[in-house]
Scaffold this active site. Structure first.
Site, PDB file in Angstrom:
ATOM      1  N   CYS A 184       0.886  -1.180   0.000  1.00 29.54           N
ATOM      2  CA  CYS A 184       0.000   0.000   0.000  1.00 29.54           C
ATOM      3  C   CYS A 184       0.918   1.222   0.000  1.00 29.54           C
ATOM      4  O   CYS A 184       1.038   1.936   0.983  1.00 29.54           O
ATOM      5  CB  CYS A 184      -0.877   0.020   1.251  1.00 29.54           C
ATOM      6  SG  CYS A 184      -1.874  -1.458   1.435  1.00 29.54           S
ATOM      7  N   ASP A 240      -5.570  -3.080  -9.572  1.00 28.07           N
ATOM      8  CA  ASP A 240      -7.019  -2.815  -9.577  1.00 28.07           C
ATOM      9  C   ASP A 240      -7.626  -3.095  -8.207  1.00 28.07           C
ATOM     10  O   ASP A 240      -8.574  -2.462  -7.790  1.00 28.07           O
ATOM     11  CB  ASP A 240      -7.715  -3.687 -10.627  1.00 28.07           C
ATOM     12  CG  ASP A 240      -7.340  -3.215 -12.027  1.00 28.07           C
ATOM     13  OD1 ASP A 240      -6.999  -2.021 -12.167  1.00 28.07           O
ATOM     14  OD2 ASP A 240      -7.358  -4.040 -12.963  1.00 28.07           O
ATOM     15  N   LYS A 262       7.094   5.479   2.653  1.00 31.24           N
ATOM     16  CA  LYS A 262       7.889   4.374   3.219  1.00 31.24           C
ATOM     17  C   LYS A 262       8.685   3.676   2.133  1.00 31.24           C
ATOM     18  O   LYS A 262       9.784   3.177   2.378  1.00 31.24           O
ATOM     19  CB  LYS A 262       6.979   3.407   3.962  1.00 31.24           C
ATOM     20  CG  LYS A 262       6.260   4.158   5.074  1.00 31.24           C
ATOM     21  CD  LYS A 262       5.479   3.341   6.014  1.00 31.24           C
ATOM     22  CE  LYS A 262       4.753   4.250   6.981  1.00 31.24           C
ATOM     23  NZ  LYS A 262       3.634   5.003   6.371  1.00 31.24           N
ATOM     24  N   CYS A 277      -1.518   3.366  11.050  1.00 33.65           N
ATOM     25  CA  CYS A 277      -1.301   4.575  11.848  1.00 33.65           C
ATOM     26  C   CYS A 277      -2.550   4.779  12.696  1.00 33.65           C
ATOM     27  O   CYS A 277      -3.091   5.873  12.776  1.00 33.65           O
ATOM     28  CB  CYS A 277      -0.973   5.780  10.987  1.00 33.65           C
ATOM     29  SG  CYS A 277      -2.137   6.053   9.658  1.00 33.65           S
TER      30      CYS A 277
HETATM   31  C1  LIG Z   1      -1.860   4.343   4.969  1.00 33.35           C
HETATM   32  S1  LIG Z   1      -1.925   4.657   3.300  1.00 33.35           S
HETATM   33  C2  LIG Z   1      -0.310   4.281   2.783  1.00 33.35           C
HETATM   34  C3  LIG Z   1       0.694   5.376   3.011  1.00 33.35           C
HETATM   35  C4  LIG Z   1       2.028   5.101   2.382  1.00 33.35           C
HETATM   36  N1  LIG Z   1       2.559   3.805   2.714  1.00 33.35           N
HETATM   37  C5  LIG Z   1       3.054   6.164   2.747  1.00 33.35           C
HETATM   38  O1  LIG Z   1       3.971   5.889   3.546  1.00 33.35           O
HETATM   39  O2  LIG Z   1       2.953   7.276   2.251  1.00 33.35           O
HETATM   40  C6  LIG Z   1      -2.833   3.300   2.694  1.00 33.35           C
HETATM   41  C7  LIG Z   1      -2.822   3.148   1.191  1.00 33.35           C
HETATM   42  O3  LIG Z   1      -3.527   1.945   0.879  1.00 33.35           O
HETATM   43  C8  LIG Z   1      -4.064   2.107  -0.405  1.00 33.35           C
HETATM   44  N2  LIG Z   1      -5.067   1.052  -0.621  1.00 33.35           N
HETATM   45  C9  LIG Z   1      -6.380   1.072  -0.349  1.00 33.35           C
HETATM   46  N3  LIG Z   1      -6.943  -0.092  -0.714  1.00 33.35           N
HETATM   47  C10 LIG Z   1      -5.962  -0.870  -1.219  1.00 33.35           C
HETATM   48  C11 LIG Z   1      -5.921  -2.180  -1.773  1.00 33.35           C
HETATM   49  N4  LIG Z   1      -7.023  -2.921  -1.864  1.00 33.35           N
HETATM   50  N5  LIG Z   1      -4.744  -2.663  -2.199  1.00 33.35           N
HETATM   51  C12 LIG Z   1      -3.614  -1.898  -2.121  1.00 33.35           C
HETATM   52  N6  LIG Z   1      -3.589  -0.643  -1.609  1.00 33.35           N
HETATM   53  C13 LIG Z   1      -4.742  -0.146  -1.169  1.00 33.35           C
HETATM   54  C14 LIG Z   1      -4.604   3.518  -0.389  1.00 33.35           C
HETATM   55  O4  LIG Z   1      -4.744   4.027  -1.693  1.00 33.35           O
HETATM   56  C15 LIG Z   1      -3.523   4.247   0.416  1.00 33.35           C
HETATM   57  O5  LIG Z   1      -2.596   4.857  -0.430  1.00 33.35           O
END
Ligand SMILES: C[S@@+](CC[C@H](N)C(=O)[O-])C[C@H]1O[C@@H](n2cnc3c(N)ncnc32)[C@H](O)[C@@H]1O
Length: 489
Positions: A281, A332, A287, A405
């Site tokens: 994600c 997707d 990160k 978080c």
């Molecule tokens: C907490 S944020 C991640 C922040 C990022 N790791 C950073 O350090 O900037 C969670 C992320 O999960 C993504 N997300 C949501 N549903 C998801 C899925 N089914 N598979 C992968 N990523 C997903 C969102 O678009 C979002 O960018």
């Protein structure tokens, strides 16, 4: 000074000399006053019809709050949008408005309760409380009408300690119910209601922290008192909210904005040179960047996300960093074929899961009002699905790090326990010795749990889940793994 209430505005017909001086002493206030001069123009009185600066401020904060409190959009985007629509405002004006709006969001439940005994429009009462808390109270007081002044005097007599904790620290019921049994709750929620400092970090590929500290201390950041963060070997903490986008160290990829908690998370993942790593994600790549640097730009680091917009924001950061091992992939959904193709291959997988963000209330206080018991349920279901898909990518002996978080047990320990109960091929690894060795941070374990009141970071949670190595018997019983190993060879 004569103050008249007309069509939702207080019109100041004759200026007091003190407020006039105050007004003239702040050049940025001149532009701020223009937006409300129109209403003043229609007032019949002479010679000057102009609002004192703090009366203007109250109106500005009220306008922004009107939009923020619909909860349709995140507060930071509403505030930036409002600033773009008011280009005449100076830096000082913007800072005043933003600070007061954020203060109201932090203390909304308390301010609403205290506002009940007041007069005038409800949102104006919130704006007054926000400004009284963040600016010199007397300057606000002077521009209020007598009814409002009496109300402000009354609520000032109320000792916050006499209020129930959920009101005092402005916690919505859905949140309070979930955290009320936490250790040292008053200290935790109080810390979550304080504005956060700005943490940055050096890019370990390009800069050394001590050199950067010396550079910042004699250069552009001296006003922000840069100091080393206590745990992360790369972190630097700055006071205030410097806008560092134009700093040459930033433009050349030597520094990045990143909360110390996120830096520690990368330490916990601990990827090595040449490995295959997935940041499941990746979002805007915060990160990913540090993981890539820890891999010394070798191996392969997939940055997955379902949001093309967020990954697009990551691309200039990747470019600045100088890393060449990152492969951004818009997927997707968590079970995309591009994810399935990596089954059993990754040495490390980080799931920085979408979550309620309840650990980041210092920066995003609106989240506690925008989230709800229902959105939490939806997030938990998504977290479970993402964890299950991400787990498939982990090679035997490899590690999956699940992080949020959030401070909520439902999104943290309960997710991990649920995962382990359905994935007997994974086991929990104690994070305590790893953090002690890599960051001199002594935690209780087995999870990494960071709190703003204890660690000075946002609230974070992380668990290390290791995929058991396969025995010969396991392999012979799992034809798809035999097939995969054969293909890999
Ligand atoms: C907490 S944020 C991640 C922040 C990022 N790791 C950073 O350090 O900037 C969670 C992320 O999960 C993504 N997300 C949501 N549903 C998801 C899925 N089914 N598979 C992968 N990523 C997903 C969102 O678009 C979002 O960018």
């Amino acid at each position: 000074m004569l103050v008249v209430w007309r069509n939702g505005f207080f019109l100041v017909v004759i200026m007091s000399s003190s407020s006039f001086k105050d007004f003239k002493a702040r050049p940025t206030g001149r532009s701020a006053s223009r937006s409300v001069e129109r209403s003043a123009d229609s007032a019949p009185a002479k010679p000057y019809v102009r609002l004192p600066l703090m009366a203007v401020r109250i109106e500005q904060v009220r306008q922004v709050l009107d939009e923020v409190l619909t909860w349709q959009f995140a507060a930071d985007s509403v505030v930036s949008h409002w600033f773009r629509a008011h280009p005449g405002l100076g830096i000082r004006d913007r800072a005043d408005v933003a600070e007061a709006v954020y203060d109201v969001l932090r203390h909304l439940r308390r301010y609403r309760q205290l506002g009940e005994s007041g007069v005038g429009p409800a949102v104006r009462r919130l704006a007054i409380q926000g400004l009284a808390a963040t600016k010199v109270r007397q300057n606000i007081y002077e521009v209020l009408d007598p009814g409002e002044q009496a109300w402000l005097d009354r609520i000032d007599q109320i000792d916050p300690v006499s209020l129930p904790l959920a009101v005092r620290e402005s916690l919505p019921d859905w949140l309070f119910e979930r955290i009320k049994a936490f250790d040292d709750l008053p200290s935790l929620v109080h810390a979550l209601n304080q504005p956060a400092s700005l943490d940055i970090r050096v890019n370990p590929m390009k800069a050394d922290r001590d050199d950067m500290l010396a550079d910042l201390t004699k250069g552009n950041a001296v006003r922000h008192s840069p100091v080393a963060t206590p745990y992360s070997p790369w972190g630097i903490r700055l006071a205030g909210r410097p806008s560092m986008n134009k700093w040459h160290q930033f433009e050349h990829g030597l520094i990045e904005v990143q909360d110390e908690g996120s830096q520690l998370l990368a330490l916990l993942v601990g990827p090595k040179r040449g490995e295959m790593v997935i940041d499941f994600c990746a979002g805007a790549g915060g990160k990913t960047l540090l993981l890539g640097a820890l891999m010394r730009s070798t191996g392969r680091l997939y940055a997955f996300d379902v949001s093309a917009t967020r990954l697009a924001k990551a691309k200039p950061r990747f470019a600045r960093s100088g890393l060449s091992n990152i492969v951004p992939v818009v997927i997707d959904h968590e079970n995309d074929s591009r994810v399935r193709r990596l089954a059993g291959k990754a040495h490390r997988v980080l799931v920085d899961a979408p979550c309620s963000g309840m650990g980041t209330l210092r920066r995003n206080p609106d989240l506690k009002w925008r989230q709800s018991a229902q959105s939490l349920q939806e997030l938990m279901a998504l977290q479970t699905k993402i964890l299950a898909s991400a787990a498939r990518c982990v090679a035997p002996g490899g590690r999956l790090v699940y992080a949020t978080c959030s401070i909520l047990t439902e999104e943290n320990e309960a997710q991990v326990e649920g995962f382990l109960s359905t994935h007997p091929d994974f086991e929990l690894v104690d994070a305590a010795p790893i953090m002690a060795a890599r960051a001199d941070l002594h935690i209780q374990g087995p999870y990494l749990k960071l709190r703003p009141d204890v660690h000075g970071t946002d609230g974070f949670f992380a668990a290390i889940l290791e995929r058991k190595k396969l025995s010969i018997e396991d392999v012979s019983e799992m034809p798809e793994i035999v097939a995969q190993i054969t293909t890999d060879d």
